[in-house]
Design a protein around this motif. Structure first.
Motif, mmCIF file in Angstrom:
data_model
loop_
_atom_site.group_PDB
_atom_site.id
_atom_site.type_symbol
_atom_site.label_atom_id
_atom_site.label_comp_id
_atom_site.label_asym_id
_atom_site.label_seq_id
_atom_site.Cartn_x
_atom_site.Cartn_y
_atom_site.Cartn_z
ATOM 1 N N LEU A 15 -16.205 -13.081 31.076
ATOM 2 C CA LEU A 15 -16.068 -11.674 31.471
ATOM 3 C C LEU A 15 -17.317 -10.846 31.194
ATOM 4 C CD1 LEU A 15 -12.459 -10.987 30.097
ATOM 5 C CD2 LEU A 15 -13.121 -11.723 32.388
ATOM 6 N N GLN A 16 -18.300 -11.419 30.500
ATOM 7 C CA GLN A 16 -19.475 -10.658 30.091
ATOM 8 C C GLN A 16 -20.688 -11.034 30.949
ATOM 9 O OE1 GLN A 16 -19.800 -8.232 28.053
ATOM 10 N NE2 GLN A 16 -17.995 -8.265 26.724
ATOM 11 N N PRO A 17 -21.153 -10.147 31.809
ATOM 12 C CA PRO A 17 -22.287 -10.482 32.674
ATOM 13 C C PRO A 17 -23.560 -10.838 31.914
ATOM 14 C CG PRO A 17 -21.155 -8.526 33.495
ATOM 15 C CD PRO A 17 -20.564 -8.831 32.152
ATOM 16 N N GLN A 18 -23.791 -10.209 30.760
ATOM 17 C CA GLN A 18 -25.031 -10.450 30.019
ATOM 18 C C GLN A 18 -24.821 -11.216 28.712
ATOM 19 O OE1 GLN A 18 -28.141 -7.221 30.261
ATOM 20 N NE2 GLN A 18 -26.346 -5.986 30.751
ATOM 21 N N PHE A 19 -23.628 -11.766 28.542
ATOM 22 C CA PHE A 19 -23.347 -12.614 27.383
ATOM 23 C C PHE A 19 -22.310 -13.639 27.824
ATOM 24 C CE2 PHE A 19 -22.034 -12.549 22.578
ATOM 25 C CZ PHE A 19 -22.300 -13.892 22.502
ATOM 26 N N ASN A 20 -22.763 -14.550 28.680
ATOM 27 C CA ASN A 20 -21.882 -15.561 29.239
ATOM 28 C C ASN A 20 -22.385 -16.952 28.841
ATOM 29 O OD1 ASN A 20 -23.956 -16.294 31.204
ATOM 30 N ND2 ASN A 20 -23.396 -14.405 32.278
ATOM 31 N N ALA A 21 -21.784 -17.984 29.397
ATOM 32 C CA ALA A 21 -22.191 -19.340 29.037
ATOM 33 C C ALA A 21 -23.652 -19.597 29.379
ATOM 34 C CB ALA A 21 -21.290 -20.352 29.742
ATOM 35 N N GLY A 22 -24.116 -19.057 30.499
ATOM 36 C CA GLY A 22 -25.522 -19.204 30.853
ATOM 37 C C GLY A 22 -26.440 -18.506 29.864
ATOM 38 N N THR A 23 -26.006 -17.355 29.356
ATOM 39 C CA THR A 23 -26.799 -16.631 28.369
ATOM 40 C C THR A 23 -26.965 -17.448 27.099
ATOM 41 O OG1 THR A 23 -25.674 -14.646 29.210
ATOM 42 C CG2 THR A 23 -27.091 -14.377 27.295
ATOM 43 N N VAL A 24 -25.881 -18.097 26.666
ATOM 44 C CA VAL A 24 -25.953 -18.928 25.460
ATOM 45 C C VAL A 24 -26.926 -20.080 25.673
ATOM 46 C CG1 VAL A 24 -24.638 -20.385 23.875
ATOM 47 C CG2 VAL A 24 -23.627 -18.258 24.732
ATOM 48 N N VAL A 25 -26.878 -20.700 26.850
ATOM 49 C CA VAL A 25 -27.832 -21.773 27.166
ATOM 50 C C VAL A 25 -29.264 -21.251 27.066
ATOM 51 C CG1 VAL A 25 -28.725 -23.201 29.054
ATOM 52 C CG2 VAL A 25 -26.270 -23.131 28.583
ATOM 53 N N GLU A 26 -29.506 -20.089 27.640
ATOM 54 C CA GLU A 26 -30.869 -19.526 27.602
ATOM 55 C C GLU A 26 -31.282 -19.162 26.186
ATOM 56 O OE1 GLU A 26 -31.507 -17.587 31.993
ATOM 57 O OE2 GLU A 26 -30.292 -16.447 30.570
ATOM 58 N N ALA A 27 -30.345 -18.680 25.375
ATOM 59 C CA ALA A 27 -30.676 -18.356 23.984
ATOM 60 C C ALA A 27 -31.055 -19.615 23.211
ATOM 61 C CB ALA A 27 -29.489 -17.660 23.321
ATOM 62 N N LEU A 28 -30.357 -20.716 23.465
ATOM 63 C CA LEU A 28 -30.698 -21.969 22.798
ATOM 64 C C LEU A 28 -32.085 -22.453 23.222
ATOM 65 C CD1 LEU A 28 -27.233 -23.751 22.982
ATOM 66 C CD2 LEU A 28 -28.397 -22.948 20.912
ATOM 67 N N ARG A 29 -32.403 -22.293 24.489
ATOM 68 C CA ARG A 29 -33.750 -22.643 24.951
ATOM 69 C C ARG A 29 -34.792 -21.764 24.247
ATOM 70 N NH1 ARG A 29 -32.055 -22.587 31.304
ATOM 71 N NH2 ARG A 29 -31.095 -24.667 31.432
ATOM 72 N N TYR A 30 -34.484 -20.494 24.125
ATOM 73 C CA TYR A 30 -35.380 -19.549 23.456
ATOM 74 C C TYR A 30 -35.624 -19.971 22.009
ATOM 75 C CZ TYR A 30 -37.049 -15.028 21.665
ATOM 76 O OH TYR A 30 -37.778 -14.025 21.067
ATOM 77 N N LEU A 31 -34.570 -20.486 21.374
ATOM 78 C CA LEU A 31 -34.664 -20.917 19.979
ATOM 79 C C LEU A 31 -35.210 -22.336 19.841
ATOM 80 C CD1 LEU A 31 -31.229 -19.524 18.740
ATOM 81 C CD2 LEU A 31 -33.501 -18.555 18.262
ATOM 82 N N GLY A 32 -35.411 -23.008 20.963
ATOM 83 C CA GLY A 32 -35.934 -24.367 20.933
ATOM 84 C C GLY A 32 -34.926 -25.401 20.463
ATOM 85 N N ALA A 33 -33.644 -25.144 20.673
ATOM 86 C CA ALA A 33 -32.586 -26.034 20.187
ATOM 87 C C ALA A 33 -32.062 -26.916 21.309
ATOM 88 C CB ALA A 33 -31.440 -25.215 19.594
ATOM 89 N N GLN A 34 -32.016 -28.216 21.078
ATOM 90 C CA GLN A 34 -31.435 -29.159 22.029
ATOM 91 C C GLN A 34 -30.155 -29.785 21.490
ATOM 92 O OE1 GLN A 34 -34.900 -31.740 22.709
ATOM 93 N NE2 GLN A 34 -35.185 -30.736 24.692
ATOM 94 N N GLU A 35 -29.790 -29.423 20.276
ATOM 95 C CA GLU A 35 -28.552 -29.870 19.660
ATOM 96 C C GLU A 35 -27.871 -28.676 19.009
ATOM 97 O OE1 GLU A 35 -29.108 -34.336 18.115
ATOM 98 O OE2 GLU A 35 -30.397 -32.872 17.086
ATOM 99 N N VAL A 36 -26.548 -28.707 18.958
ATOM 100 C CA VAL A 36 -25.783 -27.597 18.391
ATOM 101 C C VAL A 36 -24.623 -28.146 17.566
ATOM 102 C CG1 VAL A 36 -24.178 -25.718 18.968
ATOM 103 C CG2 VAL A 36 -26.353 -25.889 20.159
ATOM 104 N N TRP A 37 -24.431 -27.548 16.405
ATOM 105 C CA TRP A 37 -23.229 -27.842 15.622
ATOM 106 C C TRP A 37 -22.099 -26.969 16.151
ATOM 107 C CZ3 TRP A 37 -23.215 -31.983 12.716
ATOM 108 C CH2 TRP A 37 -24.446 -32.489 12.282
ATOM 109 N N TRP A 38 -21.043 -27.616 16.653
ATOM 110 C CA TRP A 38 -19.922 -26.907 17.279
ATOM 111 C C TRP A 38 -18.917 -26.519 16.191
ATOM 112 C CZ3 TRP A 38 -19.149 -25.662 22.460
ATOM 113 C CH2 TRP A 38 -17.878 -25.184 22.789
ATOM 114 N N ALA A 39 -18.953 -25.247 15.794
ATOM 115 C CA ALA A 39 -18.050 -24.738 14.756
ATOM 116 C C ALA A 39 -17.233 -23.582 15.300
ATOM 117 C CB ALA A 39 -18.852 -24.313 13.524
ATOM 118 N N THR A 40 -16.946 -23.643 16.577
ATOM 119 C CA THR A 40 -16.159 -22.603 17.226
ATOM 120 C C THR A 40 -14.850 -23.199 17.733
ATOM 121 O OG1 THR A 40 -16.267 -20.809 18.844
ATOM 122 C CG2 THR A 40 -17.332 -22.888 19.457
ATOM 123 N N GLY A 41 -14.179 -22.545 18.674
ATOM 124 C CA GLY A 41 -12.849 -22.954 19.107
ATOM 125 C C GLY A 41 -12.771 -24.383 19.610
#
Length: 321
Positions: A15-41
């Motif tokens: 529901l969030q145009p500027q905070f959606n799944a694509g935004t999270v992908v881009e933020a991870l790229r910005y942070l240089g992360a290719q792996e993520v610890w999944w501690a959410t739902g």
């Protein structure tokens, strides 16, 4: 070692145009992360379960299974509703829930979500809920869950994805953990394209369908929101106005484009909808086979499985209002 905590909105990402799944992908790229610890739902249909692997991000499970606490919570609410004092507690908790919902449902950017004002408001709403229902079943054993999550993440480094409303409670429990510095981050094309597709899947009476279709047709797609999904989203719009032939053409094109490299939920969504269109066009035998193909998939989202099972039980018909 250091750990960065990145917030997640769950289904609200749709529901969030500027905070959606694509935004999270881009933020991870910005942070240089290719792996993520999944501690959410742990919802298997969580939007990031599609987006992150499609973008080449590896997920490592770190969240405890808390489904039993959800069941306890529902039992407590039922019990409290039987007594005047309990109903008063429920009213106070509901008010806190509305404040929290208003905060995360309002237009939000990822950097805004990490601001002190938002985190303070989140903590205030959670404190109000705890005061109304008490820690334990009333809060789904929140303190204990956060403690177990912190224990699971304590020895890790990199980036961990956590629910936004867990951030204020987790940070004090994780020595060395920090929020990401996103001061130079801005959503790009991956976020924009994901927002377009999310909008097309959630039509309202006020939408300009012609403009929405034109916008979808202009796009080539990307790994997170591939062209096959844009075709399916176009079909969704055509089906909403009763144009079955146009809907079917786009769904069949999407079905022919399905590969193992596409987001995993897409095949189920495309085939379930294609079965419905074939049903509505009077091709019952073909529709049944399409529904069966949906259910035979190793993974299909719950909404697709329900639609396919309903179609097997009762032929789908199109009712235009």
């Amino acid at each position: 070692m250091s750990l960065t905590l990145l917030p997640d909105l769950g289904d609200l990402l749709r529901l969030q145009p500027q905070f959606n799944a694509g935004t999270v992908v881009e933020a991870l790229r910005y942070l240089g992360a290719q792996e993520v610890w999944w501690a959410t739902g742990r919802d298997p249909d969580h939007p990031l379960r599609d987006a992150l692997p499609a973008a080449g991000v590896t997920l490592h499970e770190a969240a405890p299974d808390w489904s039993w606490a959800d069941a306890e919570h529902e039992q407590l609410l039922s019990f409290l509703g039987q007594y005047p004092q309990g109903r008063e507690r429920l009213k106070r908790a509901a008010q806190a829930g509305r404040e929290l919902a208003a905060l995360v449902a309002a237009p939000l950017t990822l950097p805004q979500a990490l601001s002190p004002d938002v985190l303070t408001t989140l903590q205030r709403s959670l404190d109000a809920e705890r005061e109304a229902l008490d820690e334990g079943p009333g809060t789904r054993w929140r303190a204990r869950r956060l403690g177990e999550t912190a224990q699971a993440l304590a020895a890790q480094d990199g980036v961990a994805l956590v629910p936004l409303d867990d951030l204020p409670g987790l940070l004090p429990l994780l020595s060395g953990a920090a929020l990401p510095d996103l001061s130079g981050f801005a959503p790009g094309d991956t976020s924009r394209l994901r927002a377009l597709a999310d909008r097309a899947w959630q039509l309202s009476d006020s939408d300009d369908l012609g403009s929405l279709l034109a916008a979808l047709e202009r796009e080539a797609g990307d790994p997170v929101t591939p062209r096959a999904e844009l075709d399916a989203a176009e079909a969704h719009i055509y089906l909403a106005v009763g144009e079955l032939a146009a809907a079917r053409a786009r769904l069949e094109r999407a079905a022919h484009a399905l590969t193992d490299h596409l987001p995993r939920s897409l095949a189920g969504l495309v085939l379930a909808r294609l079965g419905q269109v074939r049903d509505a066009q009077g091709e019952r035998d073909l529709a049944r086979r399409t529904y069966q193909a949906t259910l035979a998939l190793g993974y299909a989202p719950q909404v697709a499985r329900e639609a396919a099972q309903a179609g097997l039980d009762t032929p789908f018909t199109l009712a235009l209002g």
